[in-house]
Motif scaffolding. Structure first.
Motif, PDB file in Angstrom:
ATOM      1  N   PRO A  68       8.147  70.739 -31.646  1.00 21.46           N
ATOM      2  CA  PRO A  68       7.332  71.012 -32.841  1.00 21.46           C
ATOM      3  C   PRO A  68       7.725  70.083 -33.989  1.00 21.46           C
ATOM      4  O   PRO A  68       8.904  69.797 -34.207  1.00 21.46           O
ATOM      5  N   THR A  69       6.721  69.621 -34.691  1.00 22.11           N
ATOM      6  CA  THR A  69       6.979  68.659 -35.778  1.00 22.11           C
ATOM      7  C   THR A  69       6.584  69.218 -37.142  1.00 22.11           C
ATOM      8  O   THR A  69       6.450  68.457 -38.096  1.00 22.11           O
ATOM      9  N   ASP A  70       6.377  70.537 -37.220  1.00 22.08           N
ATOM     10  CA  ASP A  70       5.988  71.083 -38.528  1.00 22.08           C
ATOM     11  C   ASP A  70       7.201  71.105 -39.463  1.00 22.08           C
ATOM     12  O   ASP A  70       8.358  70.989 -39.045  1.00 22.08           O
ATOM     13  N   GLN A  71       6.939  71.248 -40.736  1.00 20.79           N
ATOM     14  CA  GLN A  71       7.973  71.167 -41.774  1.00 20.79           C
ATOM     15  C   GLN A  71       9.025  72.257 -41.621  1.00 20.79           C
ATOM     16  O   GLN A  71      10.211  72.023 -41.885  1.00 20.79           O
ATOM     17  N   PHE A  72       8.608  73.436 -41.167  1.00 18.20           N
ATOM     18  CA  PHE A  72       9.552  74.538 -41.016  1.00 18.20           C
ATOM     19  C   PHE A  72      10.602  74.226 -39.952  1.00 18.20           C
ATOM     20  O   PHE A  72      11.798  74.475 -40.152  1.00 18.20           O
ATOM     21  N   ILE A  73      10.172  73.672 -38.820  1.00 20.19           N
ATOM     22  CA  ILE A  73      11.122  73.312 -37.760  1.00 20.19           C
ATOM     23  C   ILE A  73      12.024  72.179 -38.219  1.00 20.19           C
ATOM     24  O   ILE A  73      13.244  72.173 -37.932  1.00 20.19           O
ATOM     25  N   ASP A  74      11.480  71.207 -38.929  1.00 16.29           N
ATOM     26  CA  ASP A  74      12.317  70.117 -39.460  1.00 16.29           C
ATOM     27  C   ASP A  74      13.388  70.674 -40.394  1.00 16.29           C
ATOM     28  O   ASP A  74      14.548  70.249 -40.357  1.00 16.29           O
ATOM     29  N   GLN A  78      17.563  70.557 -39.863  1.00 17.75           N
ATOM     30  CA  GLN A  78      18.421  69.968 -40.896  1.00 17.75           C
ATOM     31  C   GLN A  78      19.409  70.992 -41.453  1.00 17.75           C
ATOM     32  O   GLN A  78      20.577  70.667 -41.698  1.00 17.75           O
ATOM     33  N   ALA A  79      18.950  72.247 -41.628  1.00 16.05           N
ATOM     34  CA  ALA A  79      19.816  73.247 -42.248  1.00 16.05           C
ATOM     35  C   ALA A  79      20.867  73.766 -41.282  1.00 16.05           C
ATOM     36  O   ALA A  79      21.986  74.094 -41.674  1.00 16.05           O
ATOM     37  N   ASN A  80      20.511  73.870 -39.997  1.00 19.53           N
ATOM     38  CA  ASN A  80      21.419  74.414 -38.983  1.00 19.53           C
ATOM     39  C   ASN A  80      21.929  75.802 -39.387  1.00 19.53           C
ATOM     40  O   ASN A  80      23.081  76.148 -39.176  1.00 19.53           O
ATOM     41  N   ASP A  81      21.027  76.562 -40.022  1.00 19.80           N
ATOM     42  CA  ASP A  81      21.362  77.919 -40.481  1.00 19.80           C
ATOM     43  C   ASP A  81      20.075  78.740 -40.485  1.00 19.80           C
ATOM     44  O   ASP A  81      18.981  78.202 -40.268  1.00 19.80           O
ATOM     45  N   TRP A  82      20.201  80.040 -40.713  1.00 15.04           N
ATOM     46  CA  TRP A  82      19.025  80.901 -40.712  1.00 15.04           C
ATOM     47  C   TRP A  82      18.157  80.618 -41.931  1.00 15.04           C
ATOM     48  O   TRP A  82      18.646  80.547 -43.059  1.00 15.04           O
ATOM     49  N   ILE A  83      16.862  80.445 -41.680  1.00 20.98           N
ATOM     50  CA  ILE A  83      15.897  80.196 -42.751  1.00 20.98           C
ATOM     51  C   ILE A  83      14.681  81.078 -42.510  1.00 20.98           C
ATOM     52  O   ILE A  83      14.477  81.608 -41.413  1.00 20.98           O
ATOM     53  N   SER A  84      13.874  81.241 -43.540  1.00 21.48           N
ATOM     54  CA  SER A  84      12.636  82.020 -43.413  1.00 21.48           C
ATOM     55  C   SER A  84      11.647  81.529 -44.442  1.00 21.48           C
ATOM     56  O   SER A  84      12.020  80.991 -45.499  1.00 21.48           O
ATOM     57  N   THR A  85      10.375  81.739 -44.161  1.00 26.75           N
ATOM     58  CA  THR A  85       9.319  81.348 -45.089  1.00 26.75           C
ATOM     59  C   THR A  85       8.075  82.158 -44.779  1.00 26.75           C
ATOM     60  O   THR A  85       7.911  82.678 -43.662  1.00 26.75           O
ATOM     61  N   VAL A  86       7.206  82.277 -45.763  1.00 31.18           N
ATOM     62  CA  VAL A  86       5.919  82.961 -45.590  1.00 31.18           C
ATOM     63  C   VAL A  86       4.842  81.902 -45.431  1.00 31.18           C
ATOM     64  O   VAL A  86       4.713  81.009 -46.275  1.00 31.18           O
ATOM     65  N   ASP A  87       4.090  82.014 -44.348  1.00 29.31           N
ATOM     66  CA  ASP A  87       3.005  81.074 -44.061  1.00 29.31           C
ATOM     67  C   ASP A  87       1.741  81.883 -43.804  1.00 29.31           C
ATOM     68  O   ASP A  87       1.518  82.353 -42.695  1.00 29.31           O
ATOM     69  N   LYS A  92       7.864  83.616 -41.070  1.00 32.34           N
ATOM     70  CA  LYS A  92       8.566  82.838 -40.048  1.00 32.34           C
ATOM     71  C   LYS A  92      10.069  82.925 -40.286  1.00 32.34           C
ATOM     72  O   LYS A  92      10.536  82.709 -41.413  1.00 32.34           O
ATOM     73  N   VAL A  93      10.790  83.244 -39.241  1.00 33.69           N
ATOM     74  CA  VAL A  93      12.250  83.340 -39.290  1.00 33.69           C
ATOM     75  C   VAL A  93      12.807  82.475 -38.167  1.00 33.69           C
ATOM     76  O   VAL A  93      12.305  82.521 -37.038  1.00 33.69           O
ATOM     77  N   ALA A  94      13.827  81.690 -38.476  1.00 33.87           N
ATOM     78  CA  ALA A  94      14.402  80.806 -37.458  1.00 33.87           C
ATOM     79  C   ALA A  94      15.888  80.606 -37.735  1.00 33.87           C
ATOM     80  O   ALA A  94      16.353  80.716 -38.870  1.00 33.87           O
ATOM     81  N   GLY A  95      16.613  80.292 -36.671  1.00 31.77           N
ATOM     82  CA  GLY A  95      18.042  80.053 -36.824  1.00 31.77           C
ATOM     83  C   GLY A  95      18.637  79.477 -35.554  1.00 31.77           C
ATOM     84  O   GLY A  95      17.998  79.456 -34.486  1.00 31.77           O
TER      85      GLY A  95
END
Length: 222
Positions: A68-74, A78-87, A92-95
């Protein structure tokens, strides 16, 4: 809701760590499919340490080997930590997924539907508006009642003062309160008593004068 979503994603990350390490795609698929029992989970992606999809939880696994090349995956890579955003309607939650020795073996990203939480917010907002309208209605009625409780005694005092001004000095106000209005009614009663007493004194004086004048006239005539 976001904290709960992160907890679910973290639990899933802990459950699939061995499947990622041993590339057990069938086990990954079963675990992701079982997670869909939670109606809020819309999708789950498991990626390797390079961000390449290992499983999307479907039998066809159409996203396998895609990156995946979307901004959230990028941002995740880069963060290598848990992140989340509303789309839109998704949270979306990832880690990262770590082995017990803190060796990163991949990543997990999950999408949670915001429909339920949005419905709750909508219902809460609607209930809040109803309660606000109800509170304003009660406040209006209380204000009206308080205004009436002050206006009625004032109107009564006004009518009594008018009657006293017209010469009805026997007018009295009932003193049933101990506040400023009660003190005003008491003062009006004192004023009426004073005026009545002085009026009686004046009438008595006038009667004496009239009697004296009548006696003088009678004496003069005699």
């Amino acid at each position: 809701f976001e904290q709960n979503a992160r907890r679910i994603a973290a639990l899933m990350a802990g459950a699939v760590v061995n499947d990622i390490y041993f590339l057990d795609l069938d086990s990954l698929r079963r675990r992701l499919q079982s997670s869909r029992v939670n109606s809020d989970i819309m999708y789950t992606l498991i990626m390797d340490s390079e961000g390449v999809v290992l499983s999307d939880g479907t039998s066809a696994n159409v996203l396998r080997d895609q990156k995946p090349t979307d901004q959230f995956i990028d941002q995740l890579l880069q963060a290598n930590d848990w992140i989340s955003t509303v789309d839109g309607e998704l949270l979306k939650v990832a880690g990262p997924v770590f082995m017990p020795d803190r060796n990163r073996v991949g990543y997990i990203t999950m999408g949670f539907s915001l429909q339920r939480i949005n419905d709750m917010v909508h219902e809460t907002t609607k209930s809040g508006l109803y309660l606000t309208a109800f509170a304003f209605g009660i406040a209006f009625l209380l204000a009206f009642a308080v205004a009436a409780s002050f206006s009625r005694p004032i109107l009564t005092v006004t009518r009594a003062a008018k009657e006293i001004g017209e010469g009805r000095f026997n007018t009295r106000l009932p003193v049933t309160r101990s506040d400023e209005l009660g003190m005003l009614a008491h003062s009006v009663n004192l004023m009426a008593e004073t005026l009545q007493r002085r009026h009686a004194e004046v009438r008595q004086t006038v009667e004496l004068l009239e009697q004296e004048i009548a006696e003088r006239n009678e004496a003069e005539e005699s």
